[in-house]
Motif scaffolding. Structure first.
Motif, short mmCIF file in Angstrom:
data_model
loop_
_atom_site.label_atom_id
_atom_site.label_comp_id
_atom_site.label_asym_id
_atom_site.label_seq_id
_atom_site.Cartn_x
_atom_site.Cartn_y
_atom_site.Cartn_z
N THR A 76 -3.68 68.69 42.81
CA THR A 76 -4.17 68.37 41.47
C THR A 76 -4.68 66.94 41.35
O THR A 76 -5.52 66.64 40.53
CB THR A 76 -3.10 68.59 40.38
OG1 THR A 76 -1.87 68.08 40.85
CG2 THR A 76 -2.97 70.05 40.02
N VAL A 79 -8.37 67.33 41.96
CA VAL A 79 -9.04 68.00 40.85
C VAL A 79 -9.15 67.03 39.67
O VAL A 79 -10.15 66.96 38.98
CB VAL A 79 -8.25 69.26 40.42
CG1 VAL A 79 -8.82 69.83 39.14
CG2 VAL A 79 -8.28 70.31 41.52
N ASP A 80 -8.08 66.26 39.47
CA ASP A 80 -8.00 65.31 38.37
C ASP A 80 -9.04 64.21 38.40
O ASP A 80 -9.47 63.73 37.37
CB ASP A 80 -6.65 64.59 38.47
CG ASP A 80 -5.67 65.17 37.51
OD1 ASP A 80 -5.90 66.30 37.07
OD2 ASP A 80 -4.69 64.51 37.22
N PHE A 85 -15.48 69.38 39.18
CA PHE A 85 -14.97 70.65 38.67
C PHE A 85 -15.22 70.85 37.18
O PHE A 85 -15.58 71.93 36.74
CB PHE A 85 -13.48 70.80 39.01
CG PHE A 85 -13.25 70.90 40.48
CD1 PHE A 85 -13.60 72.05 41.17
CD2 PHE A 85 -12.72 69.84 41.20
CE1 PHE A 85 -13.43 72.14 42.55
CE2 PHE A 85 -12.55 69.92 42.58
CZ PHE A 85 -12.90 71.07 43.25
N LEU A 104 -11.43 82.26 32.51
CA LEU A 104 -9.99 82.18 32.70
C LEU A 104 -9.74 81.35 33.94
O LEU A 104 -10.27 81.66 35.01
CB LEU A 104 -9.42 83.59 32.87
CG LEU A 104 -7.90 83.73 32.95
CD1 LEU A 104 -7.23 83.27 31.65
CD2 LEU A 104 -7.52 85.19 33.23
N MET A 105 -8.98 80.26 33.80
CA MET A 105 -8.81 79.40 34.97
C MET A 105 -7.34 79.20 35.34
O MET A 105 -6.46 79.32 34.50
CB MET A 105 -9.50 78.06 34.76
CG MET A 105 -8.76 77.10 33.90
SD MET A 105 -9.31 75.37 34.16
CE MET A 105 -8.75 75.04 35.82
N GLN A 106 -7.12 78.91 36.58
CA GLN A 106 -5.77 78.59 37.05
C GLN A 106 -5.86 77.65 38.25
O GLN A 106 -6.83 77.71 39.01
CB GLN A 106 -5.03 79.88 37.42
CG GLN A 106 -3.54 79.68 37.62
CD GLN A 106 -2.73 80.93 37.36
OE1 GLN A 106 -3.13 81.80 36.58
NE2 GLN A 106 -1.59 81.03 38.00
N VAL A 107 -4.90 76.76 38.38
CA VAL A 107 -4.84 75.87 39.53
C VAL A 107 -3.64 76.27 40.38
O VAL A 107 -2.54 76.42 39.86
CB VAL A 107 -4.69 74.39 39.09
CG1 VAL A 107 -4.60 73.48 40.31
CG2 VAL A 107 -5.85 73.96 38.22
N GLU A 116 -3.51 86.05 45.44
CA GLU A 116 -2.54 86.79 44.65
C GLU A 116 -2.92 86.78 43.16
O GLU A 116 -2.78 87.79 42.46
CB GLU A 116 -1.13 86.21 44.86
CG GLU A 116 0.01 87.08 44.37
CD GLU A 116 -0.08 88.54 44.79
OE1 GLU A 116 -0.48 88.81 45.94
OE2 GLU A 116 0.23 89.42 43.96
N GLN B 93 -1.92 73.27 33.21
CA GLN B 93 -1.77 74.27 34.27
C GLN B 93 -0.44 74.18 35.00
O GLN B 93 0.14 75.20 35.37
CB GLN B 93 -2.88 74.10 35.32
CG GLN B 93 -4.22 74.59 34.87
CD GLN B 93 -4.29 76.09 34.84
OE1 GLN B 93 -3.47 76.77 35.41
NE2 GLN B 93 -5.27 76.62 34.13
N LEU B 103 -5.14 80.21 31.46
CA LEU B 103 -5.78 79.34 30.46
C LEU B 103 -7.20 79.84 30.25
O LEU B 103 -8.01 79.85 31.18
CB LEU B 103 -5.80 77.89 30.96
CG LEU B 103 -6.48 76.88 30.05
CD1 LEU B 103 -5.71 76.69 28.76
CD2 LEU B 103 -6.63 75.53 30.75
#
Lengths: 341, 341
Positions: A76, A79-80, A85, A104-107, A116, B93, B103
Motif C-alpha cells: 500500500t 499505491v499511496d 492508480f 468495485l475496488m479492493q487492495v 480469490e 481498504q 469499496l
C-alpha cells in the motif's frame, strides 16, 4: 421505505400487497404465471416503498451487475504515493459513469488473494468484468480469468499468451525515445533504476534498454528496485560507486526519481552536471523539482478511459480487440539539459 | 460453471436438479417448505456449478451487500493530482478487506448527482453504507442520508447539524499551530491561499486564521481558490501586489503550494527570504521541492482506516459516535526556516 428506514425485503413487499413471496418475486422478474393486476399491484407497492427491485433480482435471474472490478495487488505504500492508480481509476470513471456502471475496488497483498477476490466476485455475480494491472512473468491471472469465464482486459500488455485483450503502452518505443535524447546530449554510459524485474512492462523496458545500449552506447548499468524510496536511495549510492560512472540515469517512476534526486543532493552531487536524470512518469513533482525533471508524459487518464471503453465493448458482445496507446511524449526539462533551466 | 462459462442462473440450477425455480430459490434462501433431500440436491448442484448463491439471494432477501460506497464530487483534475483521495481509499481498504467488504466508488460532477447515486445504490441494495467527503455549507447530503435511511459517516466534520457521525480533524488547532510557528519566526503579515470557501473545513481554517491574526498578528490576507494550479498562480501574483506585503503564506494543499512556489521562482522571488511558504498537506513533493516545504503532516491512511472502522461499527449495530483524529504535526523545513536548509 421499509421498516426502520431500511430497504424493504421481498417479504415486506409481499405482505403489503397481500400475495405470496413467490408471486411477488415473479412479478418483479417479469415472469409469466401471475395476473396483470397482481403484477401492477406489486410494482406500485414497490415504487411506493422506494425500492428499485431490479438490481438483486436481475443479478439473481442472470443479468448484469453493472459493476466493474479492480483489484490492486500492492504494497500500500506504493499505491499511496503513486498518482498512476488514482488517475487510472478516474479515467475509467469518465467512461463507466456514462454507462451507470460502478467500480468495485479492493487492495490485496498477493496475486493468489487477487484471484480469490475475482473468484468470489464472479461466483456471487458482483462484477460483470475486471481490469487487470501490472502483469507479471508467468502471471496466473489471465488463465484464471479464462477458466472462470470472467471478462477481463489488461491495462498494459500485451498478454504474452494471448489469452486476454489489452490496452498497452509501447514501452520499447518509449525507452528508445529516452535513450535517443540522452545520446544526442552526448551521454555514452547510462543507468536504468528499474522497478521489479518480474513486471512485464519492466522487462520490456529492460530489453529495449539492453538493445539500445548494445547498438548505440558504450555502457549500460541496471539496478532493480521494489519502487520504494529506500531502494531508490540505495540504488543511487550503488550507481555512484559504479565504474565506469554513468552520466545519466533513467528512473522507472516519479518515486524513484525524487528519492534519487534527494540522495544526490544530500551527497553534494549536481543534476545534470554530475548525473542527468529522467523520470518515467510525469507528475506535478517533476515540474516542481529543482532542477525540474525531464519526464515521459503519458495520458494515464485517457489510458483508463480506453481500458474501460474496451471492457464495456466486450460486455456488449463485441469481439475482444487489443489496442495500443500513443507512445508517451518526452518532456525535456533542466534535469537532462541545463540550457533549459 | 454454467453454459458459455457464465455464472449459472436460477433457471439452469433448477433445470439441472429437476425442480421448479421457486423450489430452487427457496432452497438457496434457506426457507421452509421444501424437503431436506431437495435442499441438499440443490446445494450440491450449485456447488458443482461453481455458484455461490449467497450474494444476490441474500441481498434480495434483505441481507447485507458487504459493500461500502464512496462518491467523489470533484473536478477530476483535482482528484487526479491530489494524493489525499487514494490515501483515504487505501486506508479504508485495510479495514474493509479484513471484513471481506468491497469499496464501490464513483466520480460525479455535482452534489445532486452524488445524492442520486446514493439513492440508486441504496434502493438497489448495492451498498450497506457510505462515506461522505468534503462537507459544504448547507450541504444537503446528511439530511438526504437520514431520509434514505442509509448509514453514513463523514470523513471530516463535525456535521454542523449533528445528523451524521464523523471522523474529524481539528482544523482550528492545526491552523493555530502553523501561525504560531510563523509568529515565532517573526512574521507579522501573513496570507492564506485557501480552497473554496463553501467547504466547511476551509471555513474552520479561515475562522481560526482570522482569530489568530486579530489577536496576535498585524495583518492577514486571504485569497480563495478552486484548488487548481491556475488559480494558485493568479493568487500568488495578487499576493505580491498586496500592501502591506505578507512575508509568509499558508497554502491549503500541495497543488496550491507547488504552483505558488513555481510562480514565485518564475518571478525571481526567493523562498523563504521574500516569502515563507507552508503547505497544508505533506506529500513527497514537499520534501522534493527546493527549498523543501514546511508542511502539516496528517496520517491520511490512518484517517481512512478510522472512517471505515466507524462505519463498520455502525453497520454492526453499535451506536454512532463521532471521533477526532490527532492534530496534524507541523514538519518544519527550509521554506519557512532557511537555517534548516
Amino acid at each position: 421505505m421499509g421498516q426502520n428506514g431500511k430497504r424493504p425485503t421481498l417479504r415486506e413487499i409481499a405482505a403489503r400487497v397481500g400475495v405470496s413471496e413467490t408471486a411477488a418475486s415473479f412479478a418483479l422478474n417479469g415472469r409469466p404465471g401471475i395476473s396483470e393486476a397482481t403484477r401492477k399491484k406489486v410494482l406500485d407497492v414497490v415504487e411506493e416503498m422506494g425500492w428499485r427491485p431490479s438490481y438483486a433480482a436481475r443479478v439473481l435471474s442472470g443479468a448484469r451487475s453493472r459493476t466493474i472490478g479492480l483489484v490492486l495487488t500492492q504494497n500500500t505504500a506504493t499505491v499511496d504515493s503513486e498518482l498512476f492508480f488514482i488517475r487510472l481509476m478516474t479515467g475509467m470513471q469518465t467512461v463507466l459513469s456514462r454507462s451507470q456502471c460502478g467500480l468495485l475496488m479492493q487492495v490485496v497483498q498477493t496475486v493468489e488473494e487477487e484471484i480469490e477476490v475475482y473468484r468470489t466476485w464472479h461466483a456471487e455475480g458482483r462484477v460483470d468484468g475486471v481490469v487487470l494491472v501490472d502483469l507479471r512473468a508467468d502471471d496466473p491471472r489471465p488463465r484464471a480469468m479464462v477458466d472462470l469465464g470472467l471478462p477481463a482486459v489488461l491495462a498494459g500488455g500485451p498478454d504474452p499468451e494471448g489469452l486476454l485483450p489489452s490496452v498497452s503502452i509501447d514501452d520499447a518505443a518509449a525507452m528508445t525515445l529516452v535513450l535517443q535524447h540522452l545520446r544526442e546530449l552526448g551521454h555514452r554510459h547510462v543507468a536504468y533504476v528499474s522497478g521489479p524485474r518480474d513486471l512485464l512492462h519492466v522487462r520490456r523496458r529492460l530489453d529495449a534498454f539492453d538493445a539500445v545500449v548494445a547498438e548505440q552506447l558504450d555502457g549500460g548499468h541496471v539496478i532493480s528496485t521494489d519502487f520504494t524510496s529506500e531502494a531508490a536511495a540505495a540504488a543511487t549510492r550503488e550507481l555512484l560507486a559504479h565504474a565506469p560512472a554513468p552520466t545519466a540515469v533513467v528512473c522507472d517512476n516519479e518515486i524513484v526519481a525524487v528519492s534519487l534526486m534527494l540522495t544526490l543532493r544530500s551527497l553534494g552531487r549536481h543534476v545534470p552536471e554530475d548525473l542527468a536524470v529522467v523520470s518515467w512518469e510525469d507528475t506535478p513533482v517533476c515540474q516542481a523539482m529543482h532542477p525540474p525533471l525531464t519526464a515521459l508524459h503519458r495520458n494515464t487518464h485517457e489510458f483508463g478511459a480506453d481500458v474501460a471503453e474496451q471492457l464495456l465493448k466486450i460486455l456488449a458482445g463485441e469481439p475482444p480487440e487489443s489496442s495500443q496507446e500513443q507512445t508517451p511524449q518526452l518532456i525535456v526539462r533542466a534535469s537532462t539539459d541545463s540550457a533549459r533551466a
